[in-house]
Design a protein around this motif. Structure first.
Motif, PDB file in Angstrom:
ATOM      1  N   GLY A  31       0.799  -1.223   0.000  1.00 16.30           N
ATOM      2  CA  GLY A  31       0.000   0.000   0.000  1.00 16.30           C
ATOM      3  C   GLY A  31       0.828   1.267   0.000  1.00 16.30           C
ATOM      4  O   GLY A  31       0.274   2.365   0.063  1.00 16.30           O
ATOM      5  N   GLY A  32       2.162   1.115  -0.060  1.00 21.03           N
ATOM      6  CA  GLY A  32       3.017   2.287  -0.116  1.00 21.03           C
ATOM      7  C   GLY A  32       3.123   3.058   1.187  1.00 21.03           C
ATOM      8  O   GLY A  32       3.521   4.228   1.182  1.00 21.03           O
ATOM      9  N   LYS A  33       2.819   2.432   2.326  1.00 23.74           N
ATOM     10  CA  LYS A  33       2.961   3.107   3.612  1.00 23.74           C
ATOM     11  C   LYS A  33       4.394   3.038   4.128  1.00 23.74           C
ATOM     12  O   LYS A  33       4.863   3.934   4.825  1.00 23.74           O
ATOM     13  CB  LYS A  33       2.006   2.496   4.637  1.00 23.74           C
ATOM     14  N   ILE A  34       5.063   1.940   3.824  1.00 29.02           N
ATOM     15  CA  ILE A  34       6.491   1.797   4.099  1.00 29.02           C
ATOM     16  C   ILE A  34       7.143   1.368   2.797  1.00 29.02           C
ATOM     17  O   ILE A  34       6.478   0.799   1.911  1.00 29.02           O
ATOM     18  CB  ILE A  34       6.767   0.778   5.232  1.00 29.02           C
ATOM     19  N   VAL A  35       8.440   1.644   2.654  1.00 30.26           N
ATOM     20  CA  VAL A  35       9.079   1.415   1.363  1.00 30.26           C
ATOM     21  C   VAL A  35      10.502   0.901   1.562  1.00 30.26           C
ATOM     22  O   VAL A  35      11.188   1.282   2.514  1.00 30.26           O
ATOM     23  CB  VAL A  35       9.077   2.706   0.509  1.00 30.26           C
ATOM     24  N   VAL A  52      11.065   8.844   3.020  1.00 29.53           N
ATOM     25  CA  VAL A  52      12.040   8.317   2.078  1.00 29.53           C
ATOM     26  C   VAL A  52      12.741   9.421   1.279  1.00 29.53           C
ATOM     27  O   VAL A  52      13.956   9.347   1.049  1.00 29.53           O
ATOM     28  CB  VAL A  52      11.391   7.275   1.133  1.00 29.53           C
ATOM     29  N   ARG A  53      12.035  10.452   0.879  1.00 30.44           N
ATOM     30  CA  ARG A  53      12.658  11.467   0.022  1.00 30.44           C
ATOM     31  C   ARG A  53      13.695  12.287   0.780  1.00 30.44           C
ATOM     32  O   ARG A  53      14.801  12.510   0.280  1.00 30.44           O
ATOM     33  CB  ARG A  53      11.584  12.372  -0.595  1.00 30.44           C
ATOM     34  N   TRP A  54      13.340  12.741   1.981  1.00 35.78           N
ATOM     35  CA  TRP A  54      14.317  13.584   2.689  1.00 35.78           C
ATOM     36  C   TRP A  54      15.521  12.780   3.173  1.00 35.78           C
ATOM     37  O   TRP A  54      16.638  13.309   3.226  1.00 35.78           O
ATOM     38  CB  TRP A  54      13.662  14.365   3.829  1.00 35.78           C
ATOM     39  N   ILE A  55      15.307  11.497   3.490  1.00 41.98           N
ATOM     40  CA  ILE A  55      16.461  10.671   3.890  1.00 41.98           C
ATOM     41  C   ILE A  55      17.387  10.447   2.698  1.00 41.98           C
ATOM     42  O   ILE A  55      18.612  10.580   2.808  1.00 41.98           O
ATOM     43  CB  ILE A  55      15.992   9.336   4.492  1.00 41.98           C
ATOM     44  N   LEU A  56      16.828  10.112   1.535  1.00 40.64           N
ATOM     45  CA  LEU A  56      17.664   9.917   0.348  1.00 40.64           C
ATOM     46  C   LEU A  56      18.393  11.201  -0.029  1.00 40.64           C
ATOM     47  O   LEU A  56      19.575  11.171  -0.398  1.00 40.64           O
ATOM     48  CB  LEU A  56      16.810   9.430  -0.822  1.00 40.64           C
TER      49      LEU A  56
END
Length: 324
Positions: A31-35, A52-56
């Motif tokens: 469901g895209g809640k965790i990736v 995910v975006r800010w960590i990457l």
């Protein structure tokens, strides 16, 4: 949570959620809640989708820069990797999900070799650029999707906010820890890791043990003085979340957990906070056989506690346990 072992990391998550089952974790992933992607140290982890975006953005530049020699060895220059990302963007556009082999085929059809480790590195590089991530599971394998199509938008963080947030997440969830533990775990430069730590240090308390300073949240919960046991998967953060693991794993037994320091960690038995052995599983059609391999013979209360931990794992897998 570190996620090279896909079944194992799902159990790592389940251990920390009351009454969770593998079905629940699969539902959150699908469901895209965790990736699942490659953030800290360029190693596979599962993170909250909103993060995910800010960590990457925070961790990828150092990981990409550090892969220069590997790229040269694989004959993958920036121009070629840019073409690979264009191929992936076209292949996955419109909400498509593709298997790893399909992704490799798309590259090969574009005249880009995936021989040896080239294919894996290309996927890794595209994920670190924030283009792709693992998506829904087909059979036992996760597919790939475009990150911006798979994961809902989230509020961006400034670099300073991201440095502080990553440090706060680590120290509040894994304390007591040392600053060196955090520098290693985050994969950031020592300067960036320290900057994040300094910005949240006032939210922590410290203790000095054997001249080493440990940091932790002020509301840390200490374990009760009673027999407790856990059946941890091989790459669980209880071990992998620290540079120095000697507080929970005797050096004389380290070889049994990670033979030859080859990077492959066995599933561990943890009794009263310390690693007391390893365990294996054998999944049958209608049951799961759990085989403990303690470093020394377990006392009756310890064996009973481990059996309860094994039963919990079996319940997570929705199968009855057969205890050896």
């Amino acid at each position: 949570m570190q996620g090279q072992d896909f079944p194992g990391v799902k159990w790592s998550i389940g251990l920390r959620l009351p009454n969770a089952t593998e079905v629940d974790i699969n539902r959150a992933l699908d469901g895209g809640k965790i990736v699942r992607t490659w953030p800290m140290r360029g190693t596979l982890h599962i993170v909250a989708a909103a993060d995910v975006r800010w960590i990457l953005s925070l961790t990828s530049p150092k990981n990409i820069a550090g892969s220069l020699r590997r790229r040269e060895a694989l004959e993958l220059d920036d121009k070629t990797l840019g073409r690979c990302r264009e191929v992936f963007a076209k292949t996955l556009h419109g909400g498509k999900q593709q298997s790893r082999e399909d992704m490799y085929s798309a590259l090969e059809n574009a005249g880009i070799s995936t021989a040896g480790q080239r294919g894996y590195h290309i996927l890794w590089n595209a994920a670190l650029h924030g283009l792709i991530c693992f998506a829904a599971t087909t059979g036992k394998e996760q597919t790939f999707a475009l990150l911006d199509e798979w994961i809902a938008p989230a509020r961006e963080k400034t670099r300073d906010e991201a440095l502080a947030e990553l440090a706060l997440r680590y120290f509040s969830s894994r304390g007591p820890v040392t600053l060196q533990d955090y520098i290693w775990w985050s994969g950031l430069s020592a300067g960036d890791a320290r900057a994040g730590f300094e910005s949240i240090k006032s939210d922590l308390v410290q203790e000095t043990v054997n001249k080493q300073i440990y940091w932790m949240p002020p509301d840390i919960i200490l374990p009760e003085n009673q027999a407790s046991a856990f059946a941890l998967p091989g790459f669980d953060e209880y071990l992998l979340g620290y540079k120095d693991r000697s507080a929970v794993l005797d050096r004389e037994h380290a070889e049994k957990v990670c033979p030859g320091s080859n990077g492959m960690f066995a599933s561990t038995i943890v009794i009263n906070g310390r690693v007391a052995g390893t365990w294996r599983r054998s999944i049958k059609k209608n049951s799961i056989n759990i085989i403990p391999q303690p470093f020394t013979a377990l006392r009756k209360a310890e064996r009973r506690a481990f059996n309860e931990a094994a039963e919990r794992y079996a319940a997570f897998m929705s199968l009855p346990a057969v205890l050896s």
